[in-house]
Design a protein around this motif. Structure first.
Motif, PDB file in Angstrom:
ATOM      1  N   GLN A   1      -7.005  -4.703   6.988  1.00 33.87           N
ATOM      2  CA  GLN A   1      -7.536  -3.981   8.058  1.00 33.87           C
ATOM      3  C   GLN A   1      -9.156  -3.831   7.805  1.00 33.87           C
ATOM      4  OE1 GLN A   1      -6.597  -0.144   9.262  1.00 33.87           O
ATOM      5  NE2 GLN A   1      -6.344   0.582   7.308  1.00 33.87           N
ATOM      6  N   LEU A   2      -9.724  -3.893   8.936  1.00 34.20           N
ATOM      7  CA  LEU A   2     -10.924  -3.668   9.435  1.00 34.20           C
ATOM      8  C   LEU A   2     -11.170  -2.156  10.283  1.00 34.20           C
ATOM      9  CD1 LEU A   2     -12.905  -6.986  10.277  1.00 34.20           C
ATOM     10  CD2 LEU A   2     -12.969  -5.620   8.137  1.00 34.20           C
ATOM     11  N   ARG A   3     -11.417  -1.093   9.686  1.00 34.53           N
ATOM     12  CA  ARG A   3     -11.697   0.118  10.245  1.00 34.53           C
ATOM     13  C   ARG A   3     -12.802   0.220  10.641  1.00 34.53           C
ATOM     14  NH1 ARG A   3      -9.705   4.954   6.902  1.00 34.53           N
ATOM     15  NH2 ARG A   3      -9.874   5.777   9.126  1.00 34.53           N
ATOM     16  N   LYS A   4     -13.062   0.952  12.032  1.00 36.66           N
ATOM     17  CA  LYS A   4     -14.502   1.061  12.589  1.00 36.66           C
ATOM     18  C   LYS A   4     -14.647   2.402  12.489  1.00 36.66           C
ATOM     19  CE  LYS A   4     -14.253  -2.473  15.902  1.00 36.66           C
ATOM     20  NZ  LYS A   4     -13.204  -3.391  16.255  1.00 36.66           N
TER      21      LYS A   4
ATOM     22  N   GLN B   1      -3.892   6.252   8.476  1.00 40.17           N
ATOM     23  CA  GLN B   1      -4.893   5.373   9.232  1.00 40.17           C
ATOM     24  C   GLN B   1      -4.373   4.063   9.439  1.00 40.17           C
ATOM     25  OE1 GLN B   1      -7.293   7.208  10.634  1.00 40.17           O
ATOM     26  NE2 GLN B   1      -6.285   8.982   9.955  1.00 40.17           N
ATOM     27  N   LEU B   2      -3.285   3.528   9.317  1.00 41.79           N
ATOM     28  CA  LEU B   2      -2.762   2.459   9.388  1.00 41.79           C
ATOM     29  C   LEU B   2      -2.565   2.105  10.888  1.00 41.79           C
ATOM     30  CD1 LEU B   2      -0.034   2.122   6.639  1.00 41.79           C
ATOM     31  CD2 LEU B   2      -2.533   1.617   6.597  1.00 41.79           C
TER      32      LEU B   2
ATOM     33  N   GLU C   1      -3.477  -2.391  15.238  1.00 40.10           N
ATOM     34  CA  GLU C   1      -4.486  -3.118  15.988  1.00 40.10           C
ATOM     35  C   GLU C   1      -5.936  -3.508  15.241  1.00 40.10           C
ATOM     36  OE1 GLU C   1      -3.577  -0.100  16.481  1.00 40.10           O
ATOM     37  OE2 GLU C   1      -2.914   0.312  18.631  1.00 40.10           O
ATOM     38  N   GLN C   2      -5.905  -2.838  13.937  1.00 35.36           N
ATOM     39  CA  GLN C   2      -6.908  -3.024  13.320  1.00 35.36           C
ATOM     40  C   GLN C   2      -6.659  -4.345  12.143  1.00 35.36           C
ATOM     41  OE1 GLN C   2      -9.335   0.712  13.345  1.00 35.36           O
ATOM     42  NE2 GLN C   2      -7.577   0.930  11.996  1.00 35.36           N
ATOM     43  N   PHE C   3      -5.419  -4.361  12.167  1.00 32.08           N
ATOM     44  CA  PHE C   3      -4.983  -5.608  10.970  1.00 32.08           C
ATOM     45  C   PHE C   3      -5.133  -7.001  11.391  1.00 32.08           C
ATOM     46  CE2 PHE C   3      -3.321  -1.497   9.001  1.00 32.08           C
ATOM     47  CZ  PHE C   3      -3.580  -1.838   7.722  1.00 32.08           C
ATOM     48  N   TRP C   4      -5.251  -7.688  10.226  1.00 30.68           N
ATOM     49  CA  TRP C   4      -4.798  -9.039  10.213  1.00 30.68           C
ATOM     50  C   TRP C   4      -3.708  -9.283   9.222  1.00 30.68           C
ATOM     51  CZ3 TRP C   4      -7.203 -12.613  13.350  1.00 30.68           C
ATOM     52  CH2 TRP C   4      -8.193 -12.537  14.198  1.00 30.68           C
TER      53      TRP C   4
END
Length: 155
Positions: A58-61, A38-39, A42-45
């Motif tokens: 990351q912020l996973r939705k 699940q990497l 697009e969800q990572f800073w």
């Protein structure tokens, strides 16, 4: 929240990850022995220091919630506030409610400084119960020290 005065070293900057960062993100996540599934870049800073990836998170939705995950600081950049800065930054970017799971009392203590409190799996939104429920099974069967936490804004 004790981390409010944390700032980045001058040679570092925070930015959203790009597709070119995925190999470096995977390398950091593997080095910390975190879940490599699940990497999604697009969800990572990421925090870049001296032109190299020094930290990521990351912020996973999920339906009705987000998970702060895969937060890693490269070994050479630890103990300089990057983890605290990135945690604080991701909290500010997140929609609420925000959850995480971590291994060990040391990490649980780290996240509690930012307003995360331990919560039982029964109190999780439905969208997170299966994912976090698996880690709770590992906790019971293999004595893996997993803690599930929720961010409490009024902390």
């Amino acid at each position: 929240m004790i981390a409010s005065s944390v700032s980045l070293p001058q040679e570092c900057r925070i930015r959203q990850a790009s597709e070119q960062d995925i190999k470096s993100i995977r390398k950091l996540v593997w080095s910390a022995k975190l879940d490599p599934t699940q990497l999604r870049w697009e969800q990572f800073w990421v925090i870049e220091c001296d032109g190299k990836l020094a930290a990521c998170g990351q912020l996973r939705k999920f339906t009705g919630a987000q998970e702060l995950g895969s937060l890693v600081v490269a070994k050479d950049w630890r103990d300089r506030g990057l983890g605290s800065y990135l945690t604080q930054y991701l909290i500010q970017q997140a929609t609420k409610p925000l959850y995480l799971e971590c291994l060990g009392k040391r990490l649980a203590s780290f996240y509690s400084r930012f307003g995360f409190l331990e919560v039982p799996v029964e109190d999780l939104p439905q969208s997170l119960k299966f994912k976090f429920g698996l880690s709770q099974l590992a906790k019971i069967l293999f004595r893996v020290p997993v803690t599930i936490m929720q961010y409490q804004e009024s902390f």
